[in-house]
Enzyme design. Structure first.
Site, PDB file in Angstrom:
ATOM      1  N   ARG A   3       0.869  -1.267   0.104  1.00  0.00           N
ATOM      2  CA  ARG A   3       0.146   0.054  -0.023  1.00  0.00           C
ATOM      3  C   ARG A   3       0.792   1.287   0.093  1.00  0.00           C
ATOM      4  O   ARG A   3       1.830   1.413   1.043  1.00  0.00           O
ATOM      5  CB  ARG A   3      -0.905  -0.118   1.404  1.00  0.00           C
ATOM      6  CG  ARG A   3      -1.830  -1.086   1.113  1.00  0.00           C
ATOM      7  CD  ARG A   3      -3.069  -1.180   2.243  1.00  0.00           C
ATOM      8  NE  ARG A   3      -3.784  -2.290   2.152  1.00  0.00           N
ATOM      9  CZ  ARG A   3      -4.865  -2.601   3.198  1.00  0.00           C
ATOM     10  NH1 ARG A   3      -5.335  -1.664   3.999  1.00  0.00           N
ATOM     11  NH2 ARG A   3      -5.304  -3.747   2.911  1.00  0.00           N
ATOM     12  N   ARG A  51       1.432   0.493  11.109  1.00  0.00           N
ATOM     13  CA  ARG A  51       1.046   0.959   9.500  1.00  0.00           C
ATOM     14  C   ARG A  51       2.261   1.062   8.656  1.00  0.00           C
ATOM     15  O   ARG A  51       3.418   1.592   9.219  1.00  0.00           O
ATOM     16  CB  ARG A  51       0.399   2.193   9.774  1.00  0.00           C
ATOM     17  CG  ARG A  51      -0.196   2.762   8.367  1.00  0.00           C
ATOM     18  CD  ARG A  51      -0.849   4.242   8.645  1.00  0.00           C
ATOM     19  NE  ARG A  51      -1.812   3.857   9.527  1.00  0.00           N
ATOM     20  CZ  ARG A  51      -3.131   3.696   9.226  1.00  0.00           C
ATOM     21  NH1 ARG A  51      -3.512   3.596   7.989  1.00  0.00           N
ATOM     22  NH2 ARG A  51      -4.063   3.701  10.267  1.00  0.00           N
ATOM     23  N   ARG A  74      -0.520  -5.770  13.387  1.00  0.00           N
ATOM     24  CA  ARG A  74      -1.142  -4.949  14.445  1.00  0.00           C
ATOM     25  C   ARG A  74      -1.215  -6.139  15.581  1.00  0.00           C
ATOM     26  O   ARG A  74      -1.252  -5.766  16.954  1.00  0.00           O
ATOM     27  CB  ARG A  74      -2.134  -4.192  14.211  1.00  0.00           C
ATOM     28  CG  ARG A  74      -2.138  -3.169  13.359  1.00  0.00           C
ATOM     29  CD  ARG A  74      -3.446  -2.432  12.783  1.00  0.00           C
ATOM     30  NE  ARG A  74      -3.415  -1.347  12.087  1.00  0.00           N
ATOM     31  CZ  ARG A  74      -4.111  -0.696  11.393  1.00  0.00           C
ATOM     32  NH1 ARG A  74      -5.299  -1.132  11.400  1.00  0.00           N
ATOM     33  NH2 ARG A  74      -3.678   0.337  10.570  1.00  0.00           N
ATOM     34  N   SER A 129     -11.359  -6.594   9.106  1.00  0.00           N
ATOM     35  CA  SER A 129     -12.256  -6.119   8.336  1.00  0.00           C
ATOM     36  C   SER A 129     -13.128  -7.332   7.761  1.00  0.00           C
ATOM     37  O   SER A 129     -12.596  -7.975   6.785  1.00  0.00           O
ATOM     38  CB  SER A 129     -11.888  -4.909   7.260  1.00  0.00           C
ATOM     39  OG  SER A 129     -11.618  -3.810   7.918  1.00  0.00           O
ATOM     40  N   GLU A 153      -7.590  -2.242  14.305  1.00  0.00           N
ATOM     41  CA  GLU A 153      -8.223  -3.213  13.550  1.00  0.00           C
ATOM     42  C   GLU A 153      -7.217  -4.163  12.943  1.00  0.00           C
ATOM     43  O   GLU A 153      -6.161  -3.747  12.581  1.00  0.00           O
ATOM     44  CB  GLU A 153      -8.928  -2.332  12.474  1.00  0.00           C
ATOM     45  CG  GLU A 153      -9.453  -3.238  11.458  1.00  0.00           C
ATOM     46  CD  GLU A 153      -8.820  -3.273  10.110  1.00  0.00           C
ATOM     47  OE1 GLU A 153      -8.230  -4.645   9.740  1.00  0.00           O
ATOM     48  OE2 GLU A 153      -8.506  -2.286   9.615  1.00  0.00           O
TER      49      GLU A 153
END
Length: 424
Positions: free
Chosen positions: A257, A272, A386, A347, A344
């Site tokens: 990403r 992140r 995470r 998802s 998170e």
């Protein structure tokens, strides 16, 4: 993509759904365009039919040795008219498709309007750990235990990258093995997809054209931001047999990403980055089964987090915080003591027929009825970048060591992570 028939027949419903996302699309203008597009398409078909009729009559006259001059003149005039009409139709079709491509999915009725401030906590599991000693954050613990090399990761690839080393690499791999093993035992087919995908794959997933600038490009391909982008395309352009549904897949890939974090505390360490590991679950389901499939995916993701012994919660996202391609999303979030906040790790989303319509993915009913679009669902099962911080912070001990969750020890990990002798 939204069903254009729904927009034509229920424009008010579509406007209200989009407004829950704070999207104010000009539906009346589109309906005007749509009417012109359909009228022009009908006119083009009429002209094409007339041209075929005249061409056939010219052929008959030639076979009979009769003159066909006036018909040839009419054919030429008709060809010019048709070319002009087809050009107009192509322009209308492009505008028509551009409007539809830009529309996000309609949120489900029970999804709250607004942004993340309206996210709803569905349940909280367990209690945040209470420490009788000064608790440390995951960055310091990972460095002292020799688990993650942030400095050399940045030296190799820049900010937003890291290197798992020694027991850190073993812990990361144990998490992936544990997740894959659990999903395979539950009947999910294991897939290792390509990491480089075509534009069509991003379009079907609903990421393109709007988010085409947010991926890493390699020539005319892009690096997948999540395995969902690959898995949703497994049956692109296919019509499945209803008896084959649901199709359940699990994939492991790194995720790439462009958007990364900052130097804020909430983005430090592996929380992140530009590249991280994730196990992804995906289902192709019948529309009447998709709600149950959604809850089943949520249960799978939540069971994995609970099995690690981590305090967590489940949140139902508001419309504005839900990915544009999805109708409803639940997030499974782990507690990070150093931040006093949840992060998170999964998802779990239902796209309904939105992605299937973009990718032409249908199923044929067993009773021989008309083919219909499948529903597509996905869930992180789980993302690890995470989870490792959550394990370090929630399972830390007074002497600076970290207890390893019992379910991971069969993958060769010790009961306790201790400092290792690694190069400085």
């Amino acid at each position: 993509m939204l069903d254009v028939t729904l927009i034509r027949n229920h424009p008010g419903q579509v406007r209200e759904g989009l407004r829950k996302r704070a999207v104010d699309a000009d539906i009346p203008a589109f309906l005007t365009l749509d009417a012109t597009f359909r009228e022009t398409r009908t006119a083009v078909e009429r002209l094409r039919g007339e041209r075929r009729r005249i061409s056939a009559e010219i052929a008959v006259r030639r076979r009979e040795g009769a003159a066909a001059g006036e018909l040839q003149d009419a054919a030429k005039t008709l060809t010019d008219e048709l070319a002009e009409a087809e050009a107009h139709l192509a322009e209308l079709a492009a505008r028509h498709q551009e409007f539809l491509d830009a529309l996000p999915n309609l949120p489900d009725d029970d999804v709250a309007a607004g942004g993340k401030e309206n996210n709803e906590v569905v349940r909280t599991v367990g209690e945040p750990p209470a420490f009788a000693f000064p608790a440390r954050d995951h960055v310091g613990l990972a460095q002292d235990l020799g688990l993650v090399d942030y400095k050399r990761g940045a030296a190799l690839a820049g900010n937003g990258y890291w290197i798992y080393r020694g027991q850190g690499a073993a812990l990361e791999w144990a998490l992936l093995n544990h997740f894959l093993d659990a999903h395979r035992r539950a009947g999910y087919e294991f897939v290792l997809p390509p990491h480089l995908l075509t534009y069509e794959a991003g379009y079907t997933a609903g990421q393109f054209p709007k988010f085409a600038d947010e991926v890493f490009r390699v020539d005319d391909h892009f690096l997948l931001p999540t395995a969902e982008t690959a898995l949703v395309n497994l049956h692109r352009g296919e019509t499945l047999d209803e008896r084959e549904l649901p199709r359940r897949y699990v994939a492991y890939t790194p995720c790439y990403r462009r958007e990364s974090g900052s130097h804020r505390t909430a983005d430090r360490g592996t929380l992140r980055g530009h590249q991280f590991n994730k196990v992804e679950l995906f289902q192709f389901a019948r529309p009447e089964d998709s709600d149950a499939a959604h809850l089943e995916l949520l249960e799978r993701a939540e069971e994995l987090v609970a099995g690690l012994g981590l305090h967590h919660r489940v949140t139902k996202l508001a419309a504005g915080d839900t990915s544009p391609a999805q109708a409803k999303t639940y997030d499974v979030e782990v507690w990070l003591p150093s931040l006093g906040a949840y992060a998170e790790v999964s998802s779990v989303s239902n796209a309904r027929a939105y992605q299937a319509r973009r990718g032409g993915i249908r199923y044929r009913p067993a009773d021989g009825g008309k083919a219909a679009y499948v529903h597509t669902l996905n869930a992180s099962g789980l993302a690890t970048s995470r989870l490792l911080p959550a394990i370090l912070e929630q399972c830390q001990r007074p002497d600076g060591t970290v207890a390893v969750p019992e379910v991971l020890r069969r993958w060769g990990l010790p009961e306790v992570l201790r400092p290792q002798s690694t190069p400085a």
